[in-house]
Design a protein around this motif. Structure first.
Motif, PDB file in Angstrom:
ATOM      1  N   ALA A 122       4.128   1.869  -0.147  1.00  0.00           N
ATOM      2  CA  ALA A 122       3.150   2.926  -0.420  1.00  0.00           C
ATOM      3  C   ALA A 122       2.635   3.515   0.886  1.00  0.00           C
ATOM      4  CB  ALA A 122       1.989   2.367  -1.239  1.00  0.00           C
ATOM      5  N   ALA A 123       2.314   2.641   1.817  1.00  0.00           N
ATOM      6  CA  ALA A 123       1.761   3.132   3.088  1.00  0.00           C
ATOM      7  C   ALA A 123       2.781   4.018   3.802  1.00  0.00           C
ATOM      8  CB  ALA A 123       1.358   1.950   3.965  1.00  0.00           C
ATOM      9  N   GLU A 124       4.045   3.588   3.833  1.00  0.00           N
ATOM     10  CA  GLU A 124       5.062   4.401   4.520  1.00  0.00           C
ATOM     11  C   GLU A 124       5.330   5.710   3.774  1.00  0.00           C
ATOM     12  OE1 GLU A 124       7.898   1.419   7.089  1.00  0.00           O
ATOM     13  OE2 GLU A 124       8.674   2.204   5.213  1.00  0.00           O
ATOM     14  N   ALA A 125       5.456   5.603   2.465  1.00  0.00           N
ATOM     15  CA  ALA A 125       5.808   6.795   1.686  1.00  0.00           C
ATOM     16  C   ALA A 125       4.688   7.831   1.746  1.00  0.00           C
ATOM     17  CB  ALA A 125       6.097   6.408   0.236  1.00  0.00           C
ATOM     18  N   TRP A 126       3.451   7.346   1.747  1.00  0.00           N
ATOM     19  CA  TRP A 126       2.318   8.264   1.800  1.00  0.00           C
ATOM     20  C   TRP A 126       2.385   9.120   3.063  1.00  0.00           C
ATOM     21  CZ3 TRP A 126      -2.244   9.202   4.574  1.00  0.00           C
ATOM     22  CH2 TRP A 126      -3.195   9.997   3.896  1.00  0.00           C
ATOM     23  N   TYR A 127       2.761   8.496   4.164  1.00  0.00           N
ATOM     24  CA  TYR A 127       2.904   9.273   5.406  1.00  0.00           C
ATOM     25  C   TYR A 127       4.153  10.144   5.393  1.00  0.00           C
ATOM     26  CZ  TYR A 127      -1.076   6.995   7.495  1.00  0.00           C
ATOM     27  OH  TYR A 127      -2.347   6.577   7.760  1.00  0.00           O
ATOM     28  N   GLY A 128       4.991   9.955   4.390  1.00  0.00           N
ATOM     29  CA  GLY A 128       6.141  10.834   4.222  1.00  0.00           C
ATOM     30  C   GLY A 128       5.843  11.946   3.231  1.00  0.00           C
ATOM     31  N   GLY A 129       4.593  12.030   2.790  1.00  0.00           N
ATOM     32  CA  GLY A 129       4.220  13.117   1.881  1.00  0.00           C
ATOM     33  C   GLY A 129       4.406  12.783   0.413  1.00  0.00           C
ATOM     34  N   VAL A 130       4.484  11.505   0.069  1.00  0.00           N
ATOM     35  CA  VAL A 130       4.688  11.100  -1.328  1.00  0.00           C
ATOM     36  C   VAL A 130       3.356  10.638  -1.920  1.00  0.00           C
ATOM     37  CG1 VAL A 130       5.875   9.444  -2.832  1.00  0.00           C
ATOM     38  CG2 VAL A 130       7.058  10.379  -0.830  1.00  0.00           C
ATOM     39  N   ASP A 131       3.028  11.177  -3.101  1.00  0.00           N
ATOM     40  CA  ASP A 131       1.793  10.764  -3.784  1.00  0.00           C
ATOM     41  C   ASP A 131       2.076   9.828  -4.944  1.00  0.00           C
ATOM     42  OD1 ASP A 131       0.333  12.793  -2.317  1.00  0.00           O
ATOM     43  OD2 ASP A 131       1.234  14.242  -3.689  1.00  0.00           O
ATOM     44  N   TRP A 132       3.358   9.735  -5.295  1.00  0.00           N
ATOM     45  CA  TRP A 132       3.677   9.115  -6.591  1.00  0.00           C
ATOM     46  C   TRP A 132       5.099   8.578  -6.525  1.00  0.00           C
ATOM     47  CZ3 TRP A 132       4.882  13.048 -11.044  1.00  0.00           C
ATOM     48  CH2 TRP A 132       5.151  12.383 -12.221  1.00  0.00           C
ATOM     49  N   THR A 133       5.268   7.293  -6.801  1.00  0.00           N
ATOM     50  CA  THR A 133       6.627   6.745  -6.824  1.00  0.00           C
ATOM     51  C   THR A 133       7.086   6.484  -8.248  1.00  0.00           C
ATOM     52  OG1 THR A 133       8.080   4.934  -6.184  1.00  0.00           O
ATOM     53  CG2 THR A 133       5.772   4.356  -6.478  1.00  0.00           C
ATOM     54  N   PHE A 134       8.367   6.688  -8.500  1.00  0.00           N
ATOM     55  CA  PHE A 134       8.935   6.379  -9.823  1.00  0.00           C
ATOM     56  C   PHE A 134       9.373   4.922  -9.826  1.00  0.00           C
ATOM     57  CE2 PHE A 134      10.127  10.961  -9.065  1.00  0.00           C
ATOM     58  CZ  PHE A 134       9.018  11.459  -9.730  1.00  0.00           C
ATOM     59  N   SER A 135       8.426   4.051  -9.729  1.00  0.00           N
ATOM     60  CA  SER A 135       8.676   2.616  -9.641  1.00  0.00           C
ATOM     61  C   SER A 135       7.386   1.928 -10.093  1.00  0.00           C
ATOM     62  CB  SER A 135       9.012   2.276  -8.178  1.00  0.00           C
ATOM     63  OG  SER A 135       9.015   0.897  -7.962  1.00  0.00           O
ATOM     64  N   PRO A 136       7.395   0.744 -10.692  1.00  0.00           N
ATOM     65  CA  PRO A 136       8.547  -0.142 -10.864  1.00  0.00           C
ATOM     66  C   PRO A 136       9.295   0.106 -12.173  1.00  0.00           C
ATOM     67  CG  PRO A 136       6.539  -1.249 -11.582  1.00  0.00           C
ATOM     68  CD  PRO A 136       6.119   0.105 -11.080  1.00  0.00           C
ATOM     69  N   MET A 137      10.583  -0.269 -12.170  1.00  0.00           N
ATOM     70  CA  MET A 137      11.351  -0.292 -13.403  1.00  0.00           C
ATOM     71  C   MET A 137      11.188  -1.687 -13.996  1.00  0.00           C
ATOM     72  SD  MET A 137      15.331   0.073 -14.374  1.00  0.00           S
ATOM     73  CE  MET A 137      15.521  -1.638 -14.825  1.00  0.00           C
ATOM     74  N   VAL A 138      10.669  -1.781 -15.185  1.00  0.00           N
ATOM     75  CA  VAL A 138      10.244  -3.087 -15.689  1.00  0.00           C
ATOM     76  C   VAL A 138      11.003  -3.509 -16.945  1.00  0.00           C
ATOM     77  CG1 VAL A 138       7.983  -2.703 -14.673  1.00  0.00           C
ATOM     78  CG2 VAL A 138       8.307  -2.186 -17.079  1.00  0.00           C
ATOM     79  N   GLU A 139      12.173  -2.928 -17.126  1.00  0.00           N
ATOM     80  CA  GLU A 139      12.921  -3.233 -18.349  1.00  0.00           C
ATOM     81  C   GLU A 139      13.655  -4.556 -18.252  1.00  0.00           C
ATOM     82  OE1 GLU A 139      15.065   0.312 -19.861  1.00  0.00           O
ATOM     83  OE2 GLU A 139      14.393   1.098 -17.963  1.00  0.00           O
ATOM     84  N   VAL A 140      13.509  -5.394 -19.253  1.00  0.00           N
ATOM     85  CA  VAL A 140      14.324  -6.608 -19.293  1.00  0.00           C
ATOM     86  C   VAL A 140      15.707  -6.212 -19.820  1.00  0.00           C
ATOM     87  CG1 VAL A 140      12.423  -8.202 -19.667  1.00  0.00           C
ATOM     88  CG2 VAL A 140      13.599  -7.255 -21.635  1.00  0.00           C
TER      89      VAL A 140
END
Ligand code: NOJ
Length: 708
Positions: A122-140
């Protein structure tokens, strides 16, 4: 200043004030998500979209912070209401510092590791201009042919739930060192992992029972942990495509779990309703989806038709309002109205920091599973080996270590050169003569006899062979289903030829899914299953091979003997004739079972005891490290409910703990159960049911039977 512009106003007041000022067109724009220009990510190659500054969200933008801020400025200063855009990206196992893939993280059985990985991401992505990640994938998932198992936490719903919660908290929780947070997205809701025959994007037929027992619990855990968004899935679930499934998105997600964030569709899934045979009418697609509870439309632009639908009365405004409210709420909660721009920082100060790389190395070592270690070949003591052969297509390949879903790599920009086994081996064996040969390519079959023979000859001249094999990075991840789960190409041929040298062989297997080891594992002395370990994977593997670190990971997914056993998973329901019904041509046991994983030290479990205290059942035992090294033991607790009105699996995991012990020390390990909660099961409507009776709890190789 309007109330929505005032940070001192409560969020709900800001949301309703802003909503009351919006035209229908502005509302519809908030529900749309596009790329800027044409996206080139594999599987996501879409149309070229002109930029509209009123749009709700942009995804997969890798043009850099300056450009991102310039676009954001058009939204803030160039539109009537100045609503910030939320920028989404697939930050799946890291942004610049690439960590082990999710299936590997689950192997650690240590959700704290995932919390920390998500925090750094999150810390790295935020400095890359990302506000929102499409993660986690939680499907069994019960089917390793489905290639997306690499993105998930394995086959057990309780394990997946713990990791889901940890990932959500890691991405979303500000800390004093990292005030930067991004929104998490639980995906894919729901049942996509049950795609028929392991195909991608396929039909799914899941009973209500299975939904409540297996597929829904990790999502519930993620929602309870505070996930701000959810992504609906591609699959047609029992005849109702997930993106129009009112029962799932409104009934369960909102009404039962009280989810207050927003739901985004997956890539063009509203448009794909036509391919699925639901409707070819775009307005009908859009109206069905938004009324079911899907708030934002990813990329296909079908929600543009909502404007006409509202104007004609075919869509009640309240549905559009609800979707926009949910989207705005997340934007306010993220602080986007106050901080719409990404600060431009020196990349060296915010990305790939020393402590991030150190953590990537430690965490990778915690995720690699020691599957076999005959005659204690490992750890390899450097002074014992003078001539070492490093063989295999993975010996000098960084793509396989990094694995799938590298947001930046997809945009043609790899973070830094990732060290391979070949790059690092000399640091671990400074005195040895090290020779390398690929032996064969990853996928070509049949193999080249000459290169395989050359590798075998090299093995014969060595004291030990390190054989690096597995799936190449591009054979895992979305749209990479496999029908054959053996080592691809000529790699089995290579293993056989190298093993025939008679030299001890340590196999390092990289993969994004359980693979089939039958016929291969028997040929080698030791196997370290390294999954996709990320940017520091090569050093982590050698830390383990040489004993600088001790393996502690366990399999979060069953490894079958043959594809014919699939679907295969440990928490199966019992059958009518326990002694019969096996295959006539294959054992029914897996090759490596859920929870399997070795260590360099030994642990004993003793004095298992039970007591009742304050309405709880307390089960304890003494765990001792009886070996010569410090190590960590994964203690897994299983519950068995031999008789129930709704029959139960022969055993199911109810808890797990990871405990580190110095050699010669011991510790009391405790499980405290609230009978009505922990001994209950979920019925086919999602209700918890407690039936008093007799239960069995087991851990290690011991079990305890009791009445409750
Ligand atoms: C499609 C994938 O299924 C999903 O997981 C991903 O987040 C989106 N594309 C966006 O890239």
């Amino acid at each position: 200043m309007h109330p929505y512009q005032n940070p001192d106003c409560p969020v709900e007041e800001r949301v309703s004030d802003l909503l009351s000022r919006m035209t229908t067109a502005e509302k519809v724009a908030q529900t749309l998500q596009f790329t800027i220009g044409k996206d080139t990510t594999p599987n996501n190659i879409g149309a070229d979209h002109p930029f509209d500054p009123r749009v709700g969200s942009i995804l997969s933008f890798y043009g850099g912070v300056t450009e991102r801020n310039a676009y954001q400025k058009l939204a803030i200063e160039g539109t009537r209401l100045g609503i910030p855009i939320i920028w989404g990206a697939d930050v799946i196992h890291g942004w610049q510092t690439i960590f082990p893939a999710a299936i590997a993280q689950a192997s650690s059985f240590d959700p704290e590791l995932t919390r920390q990985i998500s925090r750094i991401s999150a810390a790295e992505a935020w400095y890359g201009g990302v506000d929102w990640t499409f993660s986690p994938m939680v499907e069994v998932c019960h089917d390793p042919r489905w290639e997306r198992v690499v993105e998930g936490y394995g086959e057990d719903p309780a394990v997946a739930g713990k990791f889901a919660a940890a990932a959500v908290q890691g991405y979303q929780q500000p800390t004093p060192e990292h005030p930067e947070t991004i929104a998490a997205c639980l995906k894919h809701y729901v049942g996509y992992s049950a795609s028929e025959a392991g195909h991608d994007y396929a039909y799914t037929d899941i009973s209500q029972r299975a939904l409540h027992e297996w597929y829904l619990p990790p999502f519930e855990a993620g929602v309870r942990a505070g996930a701000q968004t959810v992504m609906s899935s591609f699959n047609d679930l029992n005849g109702t495509p997930a993106v129009v499934h009112h029962g799932m998105m409104t009934g369960i997600l909102r009404n039962s779990w009280n989810f207050r964030g927003f739901v985004v569709s997956d890539w063009e899934s509203v448009k794909q309703l036509e391919a699925q045979g639901f409707s070819s009418n775009p307005e009908h697609q859009a109206v069905s989806s938004i009324t079911a509870g899907n708030d934002m439309d990813m990329v296909d632009g079908i929600y543009r038709h909502l404007e006409a639908a509202v104007e004609s009365g075919r869509l009640e405004m309240r549905y559009l309002n609800l979707a926009v409210e949910r989207i705005l709420r997340v934007k306010f909660e993220l602080g986007l109205f106050e901080h719409p721009y990404t600060p431009e920082r020196d990349p060296a100060a915010v990305w790939l920091r020393r402590e991030y790389l150190d953590f990537a190395r430690r965490s990778a070592a915690d995720t690699m599973v020691l599957l076999k270690n005959e005659d204690d070949l490992l750890p390899l003591l450097p002074e014992r080996y003078r001539r070492i052969a490093l063989i295999g297509p993975a010996a000098d390949n960084s793509d396989a270590l990094l694995g799938s879903w590298l947001a930046l790599a997809a945009a043609g920009r790899k973070p830094v050169r990732t060290e391979t086994y070949r790059d690092v081996i000399a640091d671990y064996f400074p005195e040895a003569e090290i020779r390398c040969a690929p032996g064969c390519a990853y996928r070509s079959s049949p193999g080249d006899e000459a290169t395989i023979a050359e590798a075998a000859a090299l093995a014969a001249r060595s004291d030990v062979v390190i054989l690096a094999v597995g799936e190449p990075g591009d054979l895992t991840g979305e749209n990479k289903s496999r029908a054959d789960l053996r080592l691809p190409g000529a790699q089995e041929q290579l293993v056989a030829a190298v093993a025939a040298s008679g030299r001890p062989v340590v196999m390092l297997t990289g993969s994004g899914r359980p693979i089939i080891y039958s016929g291969t594992a028997e040929r080698v002395q030791s196997i370290l299953h390294v999954w996709q370990g990320g940017i520091m994977a090569a050093r982590a593997a050698f830390d383990l091979l040489t004993g600088a670190a001790t393996p502690s990971a366990r399999l979060p997914m069953t490894f079958p003997r043959a594809v014919g056993q699939v679907p295969i998973y440990y928490n199966r329901h019992r059958r009518a004739r326990p002694e019969s019904g096996q295959y006539s041509d294959l054992a029914e046991t897996p090759y490596y079972e859920f929870g399997h994983g070795l260590s360099y030290t030994t642990f004993t479990y003793s004095e298992l005891r039970l007591e009742r205290r304050d309405g709880r059942i307390i089960i304890e035992f003494t765990l001792a490290n009886t070996g010569k090294r410090s190590g960590s033991e994964v203690v897994i607790w299983f519950l068995s409910d031999p008789e129930a009105a709704l029959t139960q699996p022969a055993k199911r995991l109810i808890s797990f703990q990871k405990i580190s012990l110095a050699p010669g020390t011991s510790q009391t390990v405790r499980l405290a159960l609230k009978p009505e909660q922990d001994l209950s099961y979920t019925d086919e409507t999602g209700q918890r049911v407690f039936e008093p009776g007799s239960f069995i709890i087991s851990t290690g190789n011991r079990s305890i039977e009791f009445q409750a």
